[in-house]
Scaffold this motif. Structure first.
Motif, PDB file in Angstrom:
ATOM      1  N   PRO A   1      -7.659  -3.088   8.239  1.00 30.49           N
ATOM      2  CA  PRO A   1      -8.224  -2.835   6.886  1.00 30.49           C
ATOM      3  C   PRO A   1      -9.526  -2.913   6.862  1.00 30.49           C
TER       4      PRO A   1
ATOM      5  N   LEU B   1       0.116  -1.890   8.910  1.00 32.31           N
ATOM      6  CA  LEU B   1      -1.382  -1.421   8.787  1.00 32.31           C
ATOM      7  C   LEU B   1      -1.304   0.130   9.180  1.00 32.31           C
TER       8      LEU B   1
ATOM      9  N   ARG C   1       0.738  -1.310   0.027  1.00 26.43           N
ATOM     10  CA  ARG C   1       0.061   0.076  -0.008  1.00 26.43           C
ATOM     11  C   ARG C   1       0.829   1.333   0.155  1.00 26.43           C
TER      12      ARG C   1
ATOM     13  N   TYR D   1      -0.960   2.467   7.322  1.00 26.30           N
ATOM     14  CA  TYR D   1      -1.973   3.199   6.098  1.00 26.30           C
ATOM     15  C   TYR D   1      -3.106   3.369   6.792  1.00 26.30           C
ATOM     16  N   ASN D   2      -3.836   2.663   7.176  1.00 26.33           N
ATOM     17  CA  ASN D   2      -5.269   2.934   7.856  1.00 26.33           C
ATOM     18  C   ASN D   2      -5.296   3.981   8.767  1.00 26.33           C
TER      19      ASN D   2
END
Length: 293
Positions: A214, A246, A30, A248-249
């Protein structure tokens, strides 16, 4: 409803049944989202170790009838030191990850010890903490392919709101307004907390996401009405490890909030991945910020 006091022996026996939260490597394909992190202030040494000579809270298992699922379900409840049914309390709903159930926080996160220490130092408001099973399906055990239960994690929104919260309000002397209700969680539970808490700001004033997974909705879905979120959300607080794939979230939500002027905290925990080092820190910090008004 039956109630059982959780003993140390029971917890140790229960630990064998747990699937661990998966280790998430830093790179997951990502894009990296640039955002302004809030300052990391380290937790004190031994904040999560039992302290002699202080008052301790207590732990209970409760069972409640879920019309959403059609079964009787379990939750773990932490009551603060010197709990009295004559006193009214706010409530934090603390959610687990994809590999756990209503005992995961106790197995890895020592929430009772963290809270006992906070109370001994006068750093947190008295509160009841409810740790439910966020897998709202008939067989809600954390076994087999835990990723197959994504629909059950989404369905927990209705179990939480329609079944568990009313049960807690009947069983304990708690406030029923949103100013005295918070939701936070780790990983999958972090995504649930953001999804449910921001969708129901009439129910939750405080929302926390620790290493949110996610299942977290897109920022535009979480905050479709910027003005309403600014007016109604009291605290939107997140933490994630710097080495957690994670990130990114959380980062995309923080960047969106910064762009729209929505108050939001995201702390990057240095050098850590997807683990209870980060999540215990999350509880330690988040608990000090809620129910202060």
């Amino acid at each position: 409803m039956k109630k059982a006091i959780l003993t140390l022996a029971a917890l140790v026996c229960g630990a064998a049944a747990f699937a661990q939260e998966p280790n998430i490597p830093r790179m997951m394909g990502r894009p990296e989202v640039k955002c302004d992190f809030d300052p990391y202030v380290a937790e004190p040494a031994r904040f999560d170790y039992a302290t002699n000579g202080i008052a301790y809270g207590s732990l209970e298992t409760v069972e409640y009838k879920s019309e959403t699922v059609g079964t009787v379900r379990k939750a773990t409840v932490y009551l603060p030191p010197k709990y009295s049914p004559k006193k009214k309390y706010p409530v934090l709903y603390l959610l687990h990850g994809i590999g756990g159930d209503h005992l995961e926080w106790l197995m890895g996160g020592t929430p009772n010890i963290i809270m006992d220490n906070l109370y001994a130092q006068g750093l947190a408001q008295d509160m009841i903490i409810v740790m439910p099973n966020g897998r709202a399906q008939e067989d809600d055990r954390a076994i087999g392919n835990v990723y197959a239960g994504s629909a059950a994690f989404a369905n927990f929104e209705f179990d939480l709101i329609n079944d568990l919260i009313p049960f807690i309000q009947k069983k304990y002397n708690v406030y029923t307004d949103k100013a005295h209700r918070a939701v936070a969680g780790l990983s999958m539970g972090g995504g649930q907390s953001l999804n449910f808490g921001l969708a129901h700001m009439d129910l939750f004033a405080y929302v926390g996401g620790f290493s949110s997974a996610p299942n977290t909705k897109q920022p535009e879905e979480l905050i479709p009405d910027v003005a309403k979120t600014k007016a109604e959300n009291t605290l939107l607080w997140m933490v994630c490890g710097s080495e957690d794939g994670l990130m990114y979230n959380s980062a995309r939500l923080k960047a969106y909030c910064d762009q729209k002027g929505v108050p939001c905290t995201l702390i990057e925990y240095p050098g850590e991945g997807h683990n209870f080092v980060v999540w215990k820190y999350g509880l330690y910090k988040f608990a000090q910020l809620i129910f202060k008004q």
